[in-house]
Design a protein around this motif. Structure first.
Motif, PDB file in Angstrom:
ATOM      1  N   CYS A 218      -7.282  27.879  10.788  1.00  0.00           N
ATOM      2  CA  CYS A 218      -7.996  27.345   9.633  1.00  0.00           C
ATOM      3  C   CYS A 218      -8.721  28.517   8.991  1.00  0.00           C
ATOM      4  CB  CYS A 218      -8.991  26.290  10.122  1.00  0.00           C
ATOM      5  SG  CYS A 218     -10.458  26.032   9.105  1.00  0.00           S
TER       6      CYS A 218
ATOM      7  N   SER B  88     -11.439  28.485   7.288  1.00  0.00           N
ATOM      8  CA  SER B  88     -12.896  28.278   7.282  1.00  0.00           C
ATOM      9  C   SER B  88     -13.542  27.990   5.933  1.00  0.00           C
ATOM     10  CB  SER B  88     -13.658  29.484   7.855  1.00  0.00           C
ATOM     11  OG  SER B  88     -13.309  29.673   9.172  1.00  0.00           O
TER      12      SER B  88
ATOM     13  N   ASP C 107      -9.456  17.441   7.522  1.00  0.00           N
ATOM     14  CA  ASP C 107     -10.825  17.236   7.980  1.00  0.00           C
ATOM     15  C   ASP C 107     -11.682  17.994   6.981  1.00  0.00           C
ATOM     16  OD1 ASP C 107     -10.762  16.025  10.820  1.00  0.00           O
ATOM     17  OD2 ASP C 107      -9.307  17.647  10.958  1.00  0.00           O
TER      18      ASP C 107
ATOM     19  N   ARG D 140     -14.295  20.343   6.303  1.00  0.00           N
ATOM     20  CA  ARG D 140     -15.000  21.311   7.153  1.00  0.00           C
ATOM     21  C   ARG D 140     -16.049  22.073   6.351  1.00  0.00           C
ATOM     22  NH1 ARG D 140     -10.058  23.342  11.125  1.00  0.00           N
ATOM     23  NH2 ARG D 140     -10.096  21.442  12.370  1.00  0.00           N
TER      24      ARG D 140
ATOM     25  N   PRO E  78     -19.291  23.238   7.720  1.00  0.00           N
ATOM     26  CA  PRO E  78     -20.213  23.255   8.846  1.00  0.00           C
ATOM     27  C   PRO E  78     -21.618  23.721   8.480  1.00  0.00           C
ATOM     28  CG  PRO E  78     -18.600  25.042   9.005  1.00  0.00           C
ATOM     29  CD  PRO E  78     -18.203  24.202   7.841  1.00  0.00           C
ATOM     30  N   GLY E  79     -22.547  23.361   9.355  1.00  0.00           N
ATOM     31  CA  GLY E  79     -23.919  23.834   9.235  1.00  0.00           C
ATOM     32  C   GLY E  79     -24.604  23.315   7.991  1.00  0.00           C
TER      33      GLY E  79
ATOM     34  N   GLU F 269     -23.176  21.517   4.721  1.00  0.00           N
ATOM     35  CA  GLU F 269     -23.044  20.074   4.575  1.00  0.00           C
ATOM     36  C   GLU F 269     -23.769  19.618   3.299  1.00  0.00           C
ATOM     37  OE1 GLU F 269     -21.141  18.333   6.531  1.00  0.00           O
ATOM     38  OE2 GLU F 269     -21.624  16.289   5.967  1.00  0.00           O
TER      39      GLU F 269
ATOM     40  N   PRO G  66     -11.471  34.714   9.511  1.00  0.00           N
ATOM     41  CA  PRO G  66     -11.739  34.135   8.199  1.00  0.00           C
ATOM     42  C   PRO G  66     -13.221  33.780   8.085  1.00  0.00           C
ATOM     43  CG  PRO G  66      -9.916  33.002   9.283  1.00  0.00           C
ATOM     44  CD  PRO G  66     -10.543  33.888  10.291  1.00  0.00           C
TER      45      PRO G  66
ATOM     46  N   CYS H 144     -24.881  19.443   9.362  1.00  0.00           N
ATOM     47  CA  CYS H 144     -23.889  19.467  10.435  1.00  0.00           C
ATOM     48  C   CYS H 144     -24.335  20.540  11.425  1.00  0.00           C
ATOM     49  CB  CYS H 144     -22.531  19.816   9.843  1.00  0.00           C
ATOM     50  SG  CYS H 144     -21.326  20.498  10.980  1.00  0.00           S
TER      51      CYS H 144
ATOM     52  N   ALA I 255     -22.586  22.215  13.389  1.00  0.00           N
ATOM     53  CA  ALA I 255     -21.585  23.290  13.397  1.00  0.00           C
ATOM     54  C   ALA I 255     -20.851  23.507  14.720  1.00  0.00           C
ATOM     55  CB  ALA I 255     -22.187  24.625  12.931  1.00  0.00           C
TER      56      ALA I 255
ATOM     57  N   TYR J  43     -14.699  10.924  16.100  1.00  0.00           N
ATOM     58  CA  TYR J  43     -15.233  11.917  15.167  1.00  0.00           C
ATOM     59  C   TYR J  43     -15.208  11.429  13.727  1.00  0.00           C
ATOM     60  CZ  TYR J  43     -10.382  12.775  13.829  1.00  0.00           C
ATOM     61  OH  TYR J  43      -9.114  12.624  13.360  1.00  0.00           O
ATOM     62  N   ILE J  44     -15.896  12.159  12.872  1.00  0.00           N
ATOM     63  CA  ILE J  44     -15.826  11.903  11.425  1.00  0.00           C
ATOM     64  C   ILE J  44     -14.861  12.919  10.811  1.00  0.00           C
ATOM     65  CG2 ILE J  44     -17.086  11.712   9.268  1.00  0.00           C
ATOM     66  CD1 ILE J  44     -19.634  11.263  10.923  1.00  0.00           C
ATOM     67  N   ASP J  45     -15.167  14.186  11.039  1.00  0.00           N
ATOM     68  CA  ASP J  45     -14.251  15.268  10.676  1.00  0.00           C
ATOM     69  C   ASP J  45     -14.220  16.186  11.888  1.00  0.00           C
ATOM     70  OD1 ASP J  45     -13.645  15.046   7.684  1.00  0.00           O
ATOM     71  OD2 ASP J  45     -15.834  14.918   7.694  1.00  0.00           O
ATOM     72  N   LEU J  46     -13.047  16.628  12.279  1.00  0.00           N
ATOM     73  CA  LEU J  46     -12.972  17.574  13.387  1.00  0.00           C
ATOM     74  C   LEU J  46     -13.153  18.964  12.813  1.00  0.00           C
ATOM     75  CD1 LEU J  46     -10.082  16.382  15.689  1.00  0.00           C
ATOM     76  CD2 LEU J  46     -12.487  16.646  16.294  1.00  0.00           C
ATOM     77  N   ARG J  47     -14.240  19.571  13.196  1.00  0.00           N
ATOM     78  CA  ARG J  47     -14.543  20.863  12.604  1.00  0.00           C
ATOM     79  C   ARG J  47     -14.313  21.983  13.605  1.00  0.00           C
ATOM     80  NH1 ARG J  47     -19.584  19.330   8.517  1.00  0.00           N
ATOM     81  NH2 ARG J  47     -18.176  18.342   7.027  1.00  0.00           N
ATOM     82  N   ALA J  48     -13.136  22.561  13.482  1.00  0.00           N
ATOM     83  CA  ALA J  48     -12.769  23.677  14.349  1.00  0.00           C
ATOM     84  C   ALA J  48     -12.362  24.814  13.436  1.00  0.00           C
ATOM     85  CB  ALA J  48     -11.612  23.275  15.258  1.00  0.00           C
ATOM     86  N   PRO J  49     -13.353  25.434  12.794  1.00  0.00           N
ATOM     87  CA  PRO J  49     -13.018  26.408  11.760  1.00  0.00           C
ATOM     88  C   PRO J  49     -12.380  27.680  12.315  1.00  0.00           C
ATOM     89  CG  PRO J  49     -15.394  26.378  12.131  1.00  0.00           C
ATOM     90  CD  PRO J  49     -14.801  25.267  12.951  1.00  0.00           C
ATOM     91  N   GLY J  50     -11.698  28.377  11.438  1.00  0.00           N
ATOM     92  CA  GLY J  50     -11.145  29.696  11.772  1.00  0.00           C
ATOM     93  C   GLY J  50     -10.167  29.638  12.922  1.00  0.00           C
TER      94      GLY J  50
ATOM     95  N   TYR K 111     -10.701  28.907  15.814  1.00  0.00           N
ATOM     96  CA  TYR K 111     -10.948  27.803  16.749  1.00  0.00           C
ATOM     97  C   TYR K 111      -9.868  26.730  16.658  1.00  0.00           C
ATOM     98  CZ  TYR K 111     -15.649  29.709  17.495  1.00  0.00           C
ATOM     99  OH  TYR K 111     -16.715  30.503  17.819  1.00  0.00           O
ATOM    100  N   GLU K 112      -9.167  26.730  15.527  1.00  0.00           N
ATOM    101  CA  GLU K 112      -8.087  25.764  15.356  1.00  0.00           C
ATOM    102  C   GLU K 112      -7.090  25.818  16.525  1.00  0.00           C
ATOM    103  OE1 GLU K 112      -8.007  23.567  12.949  1.00  0.00           O
ATOM    104  OE2 GLU K 112      -6.038  22.728  13.393  1.00  0.00           O
TER     105      GLU K 112
ATOM    106  N   LEU L 241      -8.360  23.680  19.204  1.00  0.00           N
ATOM    107  CA  LEU L 241      -8.159  22.264  18.874  1.00  0.00           C
ATOM    108  C   LEU L 241      -6.713  21.861  19.152  1.00  0.00           C
ATOM    109  CD1 LEU L 241      -8.747  19.510  17.554  1.00  0.00           C
ATOM    110  CD2 LEU L 241      -8.540  20.604  15.328  1.00  0.00           C
TER     111      LEU L 241
END
Lengths: 744, 372, 419
Positions: A313, A315, A343, A345, A347-348, A351, A492, C261, C263, C289-296, C298-299, C302
């Motif tokens: 992703c 980001s 999703d 995304r 974060p933090g 939002e 990213p 969030c 994070a 979950y609401i949104d699965l947040r696995a940025p960068g 981290y995907e 997931l």
């Protein structure tokens, strides 16, 4: 230097109750210590004074403290390391807290540890620091947000910086942004880009030199003395820098590969990068006919989170699309912007930005999947969406479809696919004629840095081309000492993070030039003043050290003899372990030292008592054994552990030494390796493992079974697994049977 | 997957909803908390989450075909727990109001009644009508002697005016209801597990017990207010039938003595309605944090109910006090409010009765109703 | 170089340690860390593993501690809090109050005192899931490796059993709070976070239903040095957990609680699902979950977790949690958005993915700090004052390290600019 040994045995914390102290004292006689003393509370002021007095009065310069773990009371037993050799023998955590008191085997174990400790101390010399006036200018590769930040912060800290930018102007992607994401509380409103101000600050700063339209032809040398050749506008120039910040940024994923999402097929399908350009150059229009945009559909994760394209992703695309949806709305109050996400995304505190975009009545969001597209005669596109929130298929008529394409690090050249790269270095597998016939070998490709390093011209990379680093705890630590990656080249990230990241990398670069000029190692053995020394006259040019060094420290001359670059070295000792000729040694850490320690182990002749030597990594396995001690977890008395700077320093000679002495097995305990490696030297435990793959060769000569040697991966907190691991290994060794060399 | 729909953003509808009391609708981020905490939301395709996304997307057709906006009893458990402050309860309220306006037959009536700024016009119409009728028939003026309201406004006139108006409104309402039913069955149509009549009987039984209201957590007091208003209206309806019966069969004419059981019953009903409407008002003004943000549409209706009661009671009291100069005008005012309530009902908040009845009956037929 | 007054780092968690070590290793400044716990390491010390590498936090902490031990430029005070700050950039005067530890530097960590101590206290390191004696070692990897007495539970001089048991004279029950005056050039607030109080979400049952725990408790339950020695057992009856549910956004992205969030919770729950799957092979985990947040990158993690068919992810927030009185099971209700159904399912244990609440949200720190609306330290601060890590915004560990390193250069510029 004449060694004058003082041995100090602490008798408390249960040591005196468990062990025969007199026996221990007797065991030291062989080494003729100038003093050998016992104290009931050695870490007390009086105890330490006792040692200090002996240093003063007896001239003791080699201090062996047989007490607790080296991980505690370091500040108490602190004698100038440039003058004295101090060795800690861990009788507490590694013996009396894990073995039954008063037992004969416990005593034998303690005696072995004491003898090994004395031997280690006797074989060690204080390091000779190597201070030098080195260059402290920082080279910043790439003049985007991260690079500008790195250069400015460097200059503010009082250092000089040089920026090398391949484009004609500074600013990178930031310069192409119409608006930027909110950078401060409440993180709700878009901001006009402030990149011009930063560029001006850089250009006006007398401590920052800028090369544009420039590329790096070569970087040779090592921290404190990297010689950089830059070619710019036809001419080339060589200068020296101390360290490098690597901020080469990103490129958008090649959208022509997204034909199935309409790109290239329909005129009104564009990427998020193209939309940004459009917004910057006269506003949003339909590419097909310049018509107004009444309805725009943003397709998130276009070619992302997709193993056929970018598996990761990026980001920022959710935030970018929310931002661009606002462009659509700003351009026409009745226009609709649809965002189809997997999703959301944000974060933090971002939002808040999501909330502010949501509040816009013309921004429509749904979790969904695009099922297909059809172009209408008027150029508009019907986007068919499986709307997951409604559980229905909806078709949206769009003037503009925007693909939220992802970020690819500029470590990956244009023609390469990020999800299909060669390991470590990007390049082609070529066939080479060698003495052993034709072998397939990777020929790494020069991309940006053009490092004159034997191992390859760029930073070794992880998956998808991002530079290998000691991610999580030490994310700036790449595998090239003195070169610190930052920004979207590293992974990213949004612009605010990139700016911060540039600042962080600048700190690391400054730290590197400062530590290096004092002759000290950088992370993880920060402050270590030893250097590896090579007895090159015995080198057979086998190249193992030059290949195995995780940090590319060693280059080669034409014959294959290692060429040292001491300031690249991180003092892990992997080269020492690699060398079959034992030519690599440190003043206080050497092949001979460990071999000599092994000789001190008293291998019992009792065939029912297998004796096993364990090589353990001092960063993880050693503390894990300490934890076992603190928890009083008992384990078999058959083990003698020797701590190494890194398991990668294990020399196969030692394994031969151990087994030819009649000991029954060797266990290596170190960190996990592989994709999720935990080794602080990145490759150490893996190198040890690869080396063990060849141990059979050594053992066949001795007619011994390779199964007598095993490597176990243990994390620092897995001390609870120790008894099981050790029991199992004893069982295995017992099954193989006693070592036939026993008693020789 | 349900059938395919083509979307073009209806921002106008979204703006209208926002103006109608659903200003928070865009805040929803589809976490589905609301569907879970709602005590009367079914397991199969629960609400109000999906209604929220439909509203956000301006999907008017789809959402107006949903029985669920009517199943909602506005308990506001959803709004209490909503993590985004999207207040689904209010949004559904706004949707109901929009629907009533949209479904009004004839259309201008919807505007007249649902738009708060038209309220005075809406009230002026019956008042003028009464004055014209009285003027033309020569009844304008304070009659002499004992106060008997039929002296001012003969029963026949009232009957003609009200019966024809209510008749027209009834036809209009039935038209709206039947259109609503068609929408329900067309869009959501699938196998029925129950026939219409038993479903309807069950629904009405439920209404009589107010058992769905009893499930509300966040807004428990709402049940009492609504129950009293409901039974107040029922009582007054019975009173009206009763008095008509007196008029035609035993030919007992107003004013009827206070000792008469019909009078007791009527007065009791009036008091019930008064109490009910006062409770409703009190609940609305009470700041419970989560409480529904009443729209002006809601306020108009409840104030009308209160005014009907107050003017009714005053009409009676002033008559008993014998102040003719006050009593007759008050009677006229009262009749105006009565007209508002009973003739405008297909366009006012009262219209929900029919829609809710059909929606819940429909949910029962499709096995999507929660046992009350 | 001007006269170095050094840097004060408030908070000895991963961000504070990083700022301190990275700044000190440049060689021209001293650093003082002030930490309110009796040990350094902060929140990460309570974690079993980090995502996505599933490596133990102590691996990195060990290196950082070693860097502190060998660097005389770094000092630290534990059980200490900043009481007052005056002055300005380049010349801050700071008053630090240190609470009594009742154990002095003579402590050898031999554990004799613990054997003698008759009093138990709930172990806050393990979120009260077990107890320690009133004199205790915070945990076996604690740095500094020194015992401490909890004076809220210790009976004091009247008992003194530990004093008698200590051969080394390391226990001083009459120790008093002390005050330290510092003069520093710059201050970094790396004050970190607390888990949001889960009991405040009345519909999620925490505190009422025993088998509803928080994600931080799950870390302790999984750790070998946790209350169950790493066995994942549910609190009500110690039964091995086989069916577990993770409730995402428990209080986060929620205007009634934390509007932002946090994070990290998505990744944390994915990670914790692997804890159970690794330890209990026939277990099943469900993540709501609401949104699965696995940025960068981290995907990748997931995807790896998602590939385990015994880990199910359902889009739909859990908004109701009830207890099955008979079995102790926890019944969870959510709308399965994709399936269009409301589901009710029973689990052995439920983990609430509670978010991070900055320390500065619930407590004010001296020094003229500016806060944003949620209580995080604002971007703009008085000259010479900086935030680092989660004190500034919700971040994962590696981003906190990144942020803390960037803060280090800011400090260097303040104390040694114009070198």
């Amino acid at each position: 230097m004449e060694k004058k040994l003082g041995v100090y045995i602490c008798s408390d914390c249960g040591i005196g109750d468990s062990l025969d102290i007199e026996g221990l004292q007797n065991a030291t006689r062989k080494y003729q210590p100038a003093v050998c003393k016992t104290h009931p509370f050695l870490c007390s002021q009086e105890g330490v004074q006792l040692i200090k007095d002996d240093i003063q009065n007896e001239g003791i310069n080699t201090i062996v403290i047989a007490a607790c773990s080296q991980r505690v009371n370091q500040d108490v037993f602190d004698f100038d390391p440039l003058t004295y050799v101090t060795e800690r023998v861990n009788l507490r955590e590694h013996v009396v807290w894990v073995q039954p008191p008063g037992d004969e085997n416990t005593q034998l174990m303690a005696v072995d540890y004491l003898r090994m400790g004395i031997t280690r101390a006797m074989k060690a010399l204080p390091p000779e620091p190597k201070k030098a006036e080195l260059e402290k200018t920082i080279l910043v590769v790439g003049g985007g947000v991260a690079g500008l930040s790195a250069a400015l912060e460097t200059a503010k800290a009082g250092y000089k910086a040089v920026i090398v930018e391949k484009a004609g102007e500074l600013g990178g992607w930031a310069k192409k942004m119409h608006r930027t994401l909110p950078s401060r509380p409440p993180y709700a409103e878009l901001e006009p880009p402030d990149i011009e101000g930063k560029i001006r600050a850089v250009e006006e700063n007398p401590d920052i030199r800028v090369y544009t339209n420039a590329s790096i032809e070569a970087i040779d040398g090592e921290p404190g003395m990297f010689d950089v050749t830059v070619s710019s506008s036809g001419s080339s120039e060589t200068f020296r820098v101390g360290a490098v910040v690597f901020t080469i940024g990103w490129k958008p994923y090649d959208a022509t590969k997204l034909e199935d999402q309409g790109y290239g097929r329909y005129k009104n399908v564009i990427t998020n990068v193209e939309l940004e350009e459009m917004a910057n150059n006269g506003g949003l229009k339909r590419p097909s006919d310049g018509g107004a945009v009444q309805s725009a559909v943003f397709i998130q994760c276009a070619g992302q989170r997709d193993e056929n394209h970018l598996p990761y992703c990026s980001s920022v695309c959710c935030l970018t699309s929310l931002k661009q949806a606002k462009y659509v709305r700003d351009s026409n109050p009745d226009a609709g912007a649809f965002i189809i996400y997997k999703d959301m995304r944000t974060p933090g505190l971002y939002e808040n930005f999501y909330r502010s975009a949501q509040d816009d009545e013309g921004i429509f969001l749904t979790k969904g999947e695009v099922l297909g597209m059809e172009e209408n005669p008027d150029g508009t596109i019907n986007v068919k969406v499986d709307n997951k929130l409604l559980g229905a298929v909806t078709t949206i008529k769009a003037d503009l479809v925007v693909l939220a394409t992802g970020m690819v690090t500029n470590m990956v050249p244009e023609e390469r696919e990020p999800n299909n790269l060669t390991d470590e270095f990007i390049g082609d597998i070529v066939e080479k004629q060698t003495q052993d016939g034709i072998v397939k070998e990777l020929e790494p490709q020069s991309i940006v840095l053009n490092l004159k390093y034997r191992q390859g011209p760029e930073l070794p990379h992880l998956r998808y081309g991002f530079p290998d680093s000691h991610f999580i705890c030490f994310p700036y630590e790449t595998r090239r000492t003195g070169i610190y990656a930052a920004g979207a080249a590293r992974h990213p990230m949004d612009m605010a993070s990139a700016e911060l990241d540039g600042a962080g990398a600048a700190l690391k670069a400054i730290q590197c030039v400062e530590l290096t000029s004092q002759g000290k190692s950088v992370h993880p053995r920060a402050g270590d003043q030893t250097f590896p020394e090579f007895r090159l006259e015995s080198c057979t040019q086998c190249r193992r050290c030059t290949v195995e060094c995780p940090f590319g420290t060693l280059d080669e001359d034409e014959k294959g003899t290692p060429r040292e670059h001491p300031y690249r070295c991180r003092r892990c000792g992997v080269c020492m372990g690699a060398c079959p000729q034992r030519i690599v040694n440190f003043k206080n850490y050497s092949v001979d030292m460990i071999s000599s320690m092994l000789k001190e182990i008293d291998v019992p002749e009792d065939e029912d008592f297998p004796l096993i030597v364990g090589f353990i990594c001092e960063n993880d396995a050693y503390p894990a054994l300490d934890m076992a001690g603190i928890n009083r977890i008992q384990y078999p008395p058959n083990f003698r552990f020797i701590s190494l700077r890194c398991l990668g320093g294990t020399n196969l000679v030692w394994i031969a030494d151990v087994l030819s002495k009649g000991a029954d097995g060797v266990i290596l305990i170190g960190c996990k390796f592989g994709d999720d490696y935990q080794c602080h030297f990145i490759k150490g435990s893996q190198m040890a493992n690869e080396r063990l793959g060849k141990v059979q060769e050594t053992l066949s000569r001795l007619m011994l079974e390779a199964d007598r040697v095993e490597q176990v991966q243990l994390a620092i907190n897995e001390y609870d697994r120790l008894p099981e691991i050790l029991d199992e290994f004893i069982e295995k060794v017992k099954e193989i049977g006693p070592n036939p060399y026993k008693g020789f | 997957m349900a059938e395919e729909t083509v979307i073009s953003p209806d921002i106008k509808f979204i703006r209208e909803l926002k103006e109608t009391g659903g200003e928070t609708l865009k805040k929803c981020y589809q976490c589905a908390t609301c569907s879970v905490v709602c005590p009367i939301s079914p397991d199969d395709r629960p609400f109000p989450r999906k209604e929220m996304v439909m509203a956000q997307w301006g999907m008017k057709e789809e959402i107006f075909s949903s029985p669920d906006i009517w199943t909602c009893h506005n308990c506001n458990d959803c709004s209490k727990y909503c993590p985004r402050g999207a207040r689904p309860g209010d949004v559904l309220g706004a949707l109901r109001q929009r629907f009533i306006k949209e479904a009004a037959v004839p259309g201008f009536m919807g505007n007249l009644v649902t738009e708060p700024k038209m309220t005075l016009v809406a009230l002026a119409i019956p008042l003028l009508l009464f004055l014209v009728v009285l003027g033309v028939t020569g009844h304008l003026g304070i009659p002499e002697g004992r106060i008997v309201y039929s002296k001012l406004f003969p029963i026949r006139y009232i009957e003609v005016i009200f019966l024809s108006a209510v008749g027209l409104a009834g036809v209009a309402y039935l038209t709206s209801l039947s259109r609503f039913w068609n929408r329900l069955t067309r869009v959501n149509g699938r196998g029925y597990s129950k026939a219409f009549v038993p479903a309807l009987v069950e629904t009405i039984t439920e209404f009589l017990k107010h058992s769905k209201f009893a499930k509300c957590e966040a807004n428990r007091d709402r049940k009492n207010g609504h129950l009293l208003v409901f039974y107040g209206f029922v009582g007054l309806f019975i009173t009206t039938l009763w008095i008509t019966f007196y008029y035609y069969v035993p030919k007992i004419h107003s004013p009827i003595p206070l000792s008469d059981p019909m009078k007791w019953f009527g007065n009791l009903s009036a008091l019930t309605l008064l109490t009910g409407s006062l409770i409703v008002i009190a609940n609305r003004t009470k700041d419970k944090g989560i409480n529904t943000r009443s729209s002006s549409f809601d306020w108009t209706f409840v104030i009308m109910v209160l005014l009907v009661c107050v003017t009714g009671i005053l009409t009676e009291l002033i008559r008993l006090a014998g102040i003719a100069a006050l009593a007759y005008p008050m009677y006229l005012v009262h009749l105006t409010f009565v007209f508002y309530i009973i003739v405008y009902f297909p366009y006012s908040k009262l219209a929900h009765m029919g829609y809710r009845t059909l929606a819940i009956a429909y949910s029962k037929m499709t096995a999507r109703d929660v046992e009350a | 170089m001007g006269q170095d007054k050094g840097i004060l780092v408030v908070g000895g968690g991963i961000s504070g340690l990083t700022t301190a070590v990275e700044a000190a290793e440049t060689g021209y400044t001293t650093v003082t860390i002030v930490e309110k716990n009796p040990y350094l390491g902060g929140r990460v010390a309570q974690h079993y593993r980090y995502f996505p590498k599933l490596c133990p936090p102590y691996c990195g902490l060990e290196i950082n501690f070693r860097r502190i031990k060998q660097n005389p430029a770094i000092r630290y005070y534990t059980m200490a809090e900043v009481e007052d700050v005056s002055g300005s950039a380049g010349d801050f005067r700071v008053r630090v109050r240190q609470s009594p530890r009742y154990v002095n530097e003579k402590c050898t960590a031999c554990n004799a005192c613990v054997e003698a101590c008759p009093v138990e206290r709930p172990n806050d390191f393990n979120f009260g899931m077990d107890t320690t004696k009133a004199i205790y070692l915070p945990h076996e990897m604690a740095f500094p490796m020194r015992y401490v007495i909890d004076d809220r539970h210790c009976k004091g001089l009247e008992c003194s059993k530990c004093v008698d048991a200590c051969k080394f004279g390391a226990i001083d029950l009459q120790m008093k709070p002390s005050t330290v005056e510092l003069n520093v050039g710059s201050i970094v607030y790396a004050t970190g976070w607390n888990p949001y109080d889960a009991a405040r979400m009345d519909n999620l049952g925490f505190g009422r239903i025993k088998n509803v725990i928080t994600n931080m408790m799950m870390e302790r339950l999984s750790a070998p040095n946790g209350p169950t020695k790493g066995k994942i057992q549910r609190p009500s009856d110690g039964k091995e957990v086989k069916r577990i549910a993770f409730v995402q956004c428990a209080g986060s992205r929620d205007e009634n609680h934390l509007p932002y969030c946090s994070a990290i919770c998505c990744m944390a729950s994915l990670k914790q699902a692997t804890y159970l799957r690794e330890k209990v092979p026939d277990s099943k985990a469900t993540i709501f979950y609401i949104d699965l947040r696995a940025p960068g990158k981290y995907e990748d993690f997931l995807r790896r977790v998602d590939a385990d068919e015994n880990i199910v992810m359902i889009k739909g927030k859990v908004a109701k949690i009830e207890e099955d009185q008979a079995t102790g099971d926890v019944v969870v209700t959510a709308e399965d958005v994709a399936g269009g159904k409301k589901i009710q399912e029973g689990f052995d244990m439920v983990v609430l993915a509670v978010g991070m609440e900055p320390q500065t949200r619930t407590r004010e720190f001296p020094g003229g700090l500016r806060y944003e609306e949620n209580g995080f330290i604002d971007v703009e601060q008085p000259a010479g004052v900086f935030g680092a890590g989660v004190a500034k915004k919700p971040l994962d560990v590696t981003s906190s390290v990144q942020d803390a390193t960037a803060s280090a250069i800011k400090c260097i510029q303040t104390v040694a600019g114009g070198k």
